[in-house]
Scaffold this motif. Sequence first.
Motif, PDB file in Angstrom:
ATOM      1  N   ALA A  87      23.191 -35.311  -7.400  1.00  0.00           N
ATOM      2  CA  ALA A  87      22.513 -34.283  -6.606  1.00  0.00           C
ATOM      3  C   ALA A  87      21.283 -33.762  -7.346  1.00  0.00           C
ATOM      4  CB  ALA A  87      23.476 -33.142  -6.306  1.00  0.00           C
ATOM      5  N   LEU A  88      21.405 -33.596  -8.672  1.00  0.00           N
ATOM      6  CA  LEU A  88      20.272 -33.132  -9.471  1.00  0.00           C
ATOM      7  C   LEU A  88      19.161 -34.181  -9.489  1.00  0.00           C
ATOM      8  CD1 LEU A  88      18.905 -31.174 -11.467  1.00  0.00           C
ATOM      9  CD2 LEU A  88      20.204 -32.295 -13.302  1.00  0.00           C
ATOM     10  N   LEU A  89      19.534 -35.456  -9.654  1.00  0.00           N
ATOM     11  CA  LEU A  89      18.539 -36.521  -9.663  1.00  0.00           C
ATOM     12  C   LEU A  89      17.813 -36.598  -8.323  1.00  0.00           C
ATOM     13  CD1 LEU A  89      20.528 -39.313 -11.551  1.00  0.00           C
ATOM     14  CD2 LEU A  89      18.509 -38.102 -12.380  1.00  0.00           C
ATOM     15  N   ASP A  90      18.556 -36.442  -7.250  1.00  0.00           N
ATOM     16  CA  ASP A  90      17.971 -36.410  -5.904  1.00  0.00           C
ATOM     17  C   ASP A  90      16.922 -35.298  -5.825  1.00  0.00           C
ATOM     18  OD1 ASP A  90      17.485 -35.769  -3.165  1.00  0.00           O
ATOM     19  OD2 ASP A  90      19.359 -36.721  -2.581  1.00  0.00           O
ATOM     20  N   GLU A  91      17.329 -34.116  -6.267  1.00  0.00           N
ATOM     21  CA  GLU A  91      16.432 -32.954  -6.233  1.00  0.00           C
ATOM     22  C   GLU A  91      15.183 -33.181  -7.079  1.00  0.00           C
ATOM     23  OE1 GLU A  91      16.481 -28.584  -8.348  1.00  0.00           O
ATOM     24  OE2 GLU A  91      18.391 -29.335  -7.546  1.00  0.00           O
ATOM     25  N   LYS A  92      15.367 -33.680  -8.307  1.00  0.00           N
ATOM     26  CA  LYS A  92      14.246 -33.835  -9.224  1.00  0.00           C
ATOM     27  C   LYS A  92      13.307 -34.962  -8.801  1.00  0.00           C
ATOM     28  CE  LYS A  92      14.905 -30.449 -11.954  1.00  0.00           C
ATOM     29  NZ  LYS A  92      13.884 -29.365 -12.014  1.00  0.00           N
ATOM     30  N   LEU A  93      13.845 -36.031  -8.245  1.00  0.00           N
ATOM     31  CA  LEU A  93      12.983 -37.112  -7.779  1.00  0.00           C
ATOM     32  C   LEU A  93      12.062 -36.624  -6.666  1.00  0.00           C
ATOM     33  CD1 LEU A  93      15.401 -40.169  -7.807  1.00  0.00           C
ATOM     34  CD2 LEU A  93      13.199 -40.048  -8.986  1.00  0.00           C
ATOM     35  N   ARG A  94      12.614 -35.827  -5.769  1.00  0.00           N
ATOM     36  CA  ARG A  94      11.796 -35.297  -4.677  1.00  0.00           C
ATOM     37  C   ARG A  94      10.787 -34.275  -5.200  1.00  0.00           C
ATOM     38  NH1 ARG A  94      13.961 -37.086   0.135  1.00  0.00           N
ATOM     39  NH2 ARG A  94      16.098 -37.901  -0.031  1.00  0.00           N
ATOM     40  N   GLU A  95      11.204 -33.489  -6.208  1.00  0.00           N
ATOM     41  CA  GLU A  95      10.260 -32.541  -6.820  1.00  0.00           C
ATOM     42  C   GLU A  95       9.135 -33.278  -7.529  1.00  0.00           C
ATOM     43  OE1 GLU A  95      12.091 -29.776  -9.429  1.00  0.00           O
ATOM     44  OE2 GLU A  95      13.274 -28.784  -7.866  1.00  0.00           O
ATOM     45  N   PHE A  96       9.485 -34.318  -8.283  1.00  0.00           N
ATOM     46  CA  PHE A  96       8.484 -35.095  -8.999  1.00  0.00           C
ATOM     47  C   PHE A  96       7.493 -35.709  -8.021  1.00  0.00           C
ATOM     48  CE2 PHE A  96       9.928 -36.295 -13.527  1.00  0.00           C
ATOM     49  CZ  PHE A  96      10.348 -34.994 -13.754  1.00  0.00           C
ATOM     50  N   ALA A  97       8.012 -36.177  -6.888  1.00  0.00           N
ATOM     51  CA  ALA A  97       7.158 -36.840  -5.903  1.00  0.00           C
ATOM     52  C   ALA A  97       6.115 -35.884  -5.327  1.00  0.00           C
ATOM     53  CB  ALA A  97       8.001 -37.431  -4.781  1.00  0.00           C
ATOM     54  N   GLU A  98       6.364 -34.571  -5.418  1.00  0.00           N
ATOM     55  CA  GLU A  98       5.437 -33.581  -4.874  1.00  0.00           C
ATOM     56  C   GLU A  98       4.729 -32.770  -5.957  1.00  0.00           C
ATOM     57  OE1 GLU A  98       4.665 -33.516  -1.831  1.00  0.00           O
ATOM     58  OE2 GLU A  98       6.203 -34.901  -1.135  1.00  0.00           O
ATOM     59  N   ALA A  99       5.117 -32.964  -7.223  1.00  0.00           N
ATOM     60  CA  ALA A  99       4.599 -32.120  -8.304  1.00  0.00           C
ATOM     61  C   ALA A  99       3.112 -32.361  -8.560  1.00  0.00           C
ATOM     62  CB  ALA A  99       5.384 -32.370  -9.591  1.00  0.00           C
ATOM     63  N   GLU A 100       2.376 -31.278  -8.772  1.00  0.00           N
ATOM     64  CA  GLU A 100       0.947 -31.390  -9.045  1.00  0.00           C
ATOM     65  C   GLU A 100       0.684 -32.209 -10.307  1.00  0.00           C
ATOM     66  OE1 GLU A 100      -1.161 -27.727  -9.196  1.00  0.00           O
ATOM     67  OE2 GLU A 100      -0.578 -27.094  -7.167  1.00  0.00           O
ATOM     68  N   ARG A 101       1.518 -32.016 -11.349  1.00  0.00           N
ATOM     69  CA  ARG A 101       1.296 -32.731 -12.596  1.00  0.00           C
ATOM     70  C   ARG A 101       1.417 -34.237 -12.374  1.00  0.00           C
ATOM     71  NH1 ARG A 101       5.863 -29.801 -15.198  1.00  0.00           N
ATOM     72  NH2 ARG A 101       4.673 -29.931 -17.125  1.00  0.00           N
ATOM     73  N   VAL A 102       2.281 -34.659 -11.472  1.00  0.00           N
ATOM     74  CA  VAL A 102       2.445 -36.084 -11.189  1.00  0.00           C
ATOM     75  C   VAL A 102       1.201 -36.636 -10.486  1.00  0.00           C
ATOM     76  CG1 VAL A 102       3.728 -37.757  -9.788  1.00  0.00           C
ATOM     77  CG2 VAL A 102       4.958 -36.067 -11.170  1.00  0.00           C
ATOM     78  N   HIS A 103       0.693 -35.882  -9.525  1.00  0.00           N
ATOM     79  CA  HIS A 103      -0.475 -36.355  -8.782  1.00  0.00           C
ATOM     80  C   HIS A 103      -1.755 -36.193  -9.598  1.00  0.00           C
ATOM     81  CE1 HIS A 103       1.816 -37.153  -5.151  1.00  0.00           C
ATOM     82  NE2 HIS A 103       2.458 -36.012  -5.368  1.00  0.00           N
ATOM     83  N   ASP A 104      -1.852 -35.123 -10.366  1.00  0.00           N
ATOM     84  CA  ASP A 104      -3.025 -34.948 -11.220  1.00  0.00           C
ATOM     85  C   ASP A 104      -3.100 -36.046 -12.282  1.00  0.00           C
ATOM     86  OD1 ASP A 104      -3.712 -32.712  -9.803  1.00  0.00           O
ATOM     87  OD2 ASP A 104      -2.917 -31.276 -11.262  1.00  0.00           O
TER      88      ASP A 104
END
Length: 300
Positions: A87-104
Amino acid sequence: MLDRTYERLLEREVDGAPSHVAVIQDGNRRYADERGKDASDGHRAGAETTEQVLDWCADVGVEELTLYTFSTENFDRPPEENERLFALLDEKLREFAEAERVHDREVSIRAIGETDQLPEHLRDAVEYAETRTSGYDQLRLNIALAYGGRAELLGAARDAARAVEEGDLAPHEIGADEIDRRLYEGPTRDVDLIIRTGGDERTSNFLPWHANGNEAAVFFCTPYWPAFAKKDFLRAIRTYESREESWRRTRARRALALVRAVGSAELDEASAIVDRFREYLPRRELERVDRDEGESATAD
């Protein structure tokens, strides 16, 4: 203040980063246990460290980061613990996919391993993160889920054997490139540095093809993954650089020995290696090889 001063010293000492860093994130459960918390709390604290490491890698120029997040052996843990982790991995993967640091940072996310063994909701999260970041190529983040190095190699060998049996591949065509092509889709380059936190000094079946074949440097440290700090990361990079310098020095000395044994006129390639790695040879050895090459030129 002392930690920050030490970090600055290490930052000045770091000169060239490895292209591919692989991390065994060990110690989440022990970190939580020592604080009287549940294992899930340790995994959540570890996820925060992962976010920081992404920034550190981008800052020093690492091009690929592979995280050992969940091994095939981890399926043997209590089901309720794995369910919370999934459940945590699910949450974090979706957060990473939207995180500004990831896109920046233009981070491309990819999962490697037997992902078909994972719960459907987690597979959906993996697909979402991969799709959301598929257009990026500045930093590649591989998340090893349901991963086992031995299983990966066995799968590649069996795949090649089936191709031979079906007549699509001749036995003599099976080489390193052919096996590499049949491994999990994920790492795009060999591993230069493995980091393991938590105090254990073993690589635990992690990326054997990409790391062992490349003679990757290994850095073991005692902090649990949630407590892994930038100074630890920089110390790992420094370990890699020291190993690379030692390798260059060894190669230069071997080339120098060949030049002396056979003669520089007959070993142009060896002489070129000596020239390339001059900065890693002691001055006395350089003076000797220059004298030998001068004598050889005079004789010619």
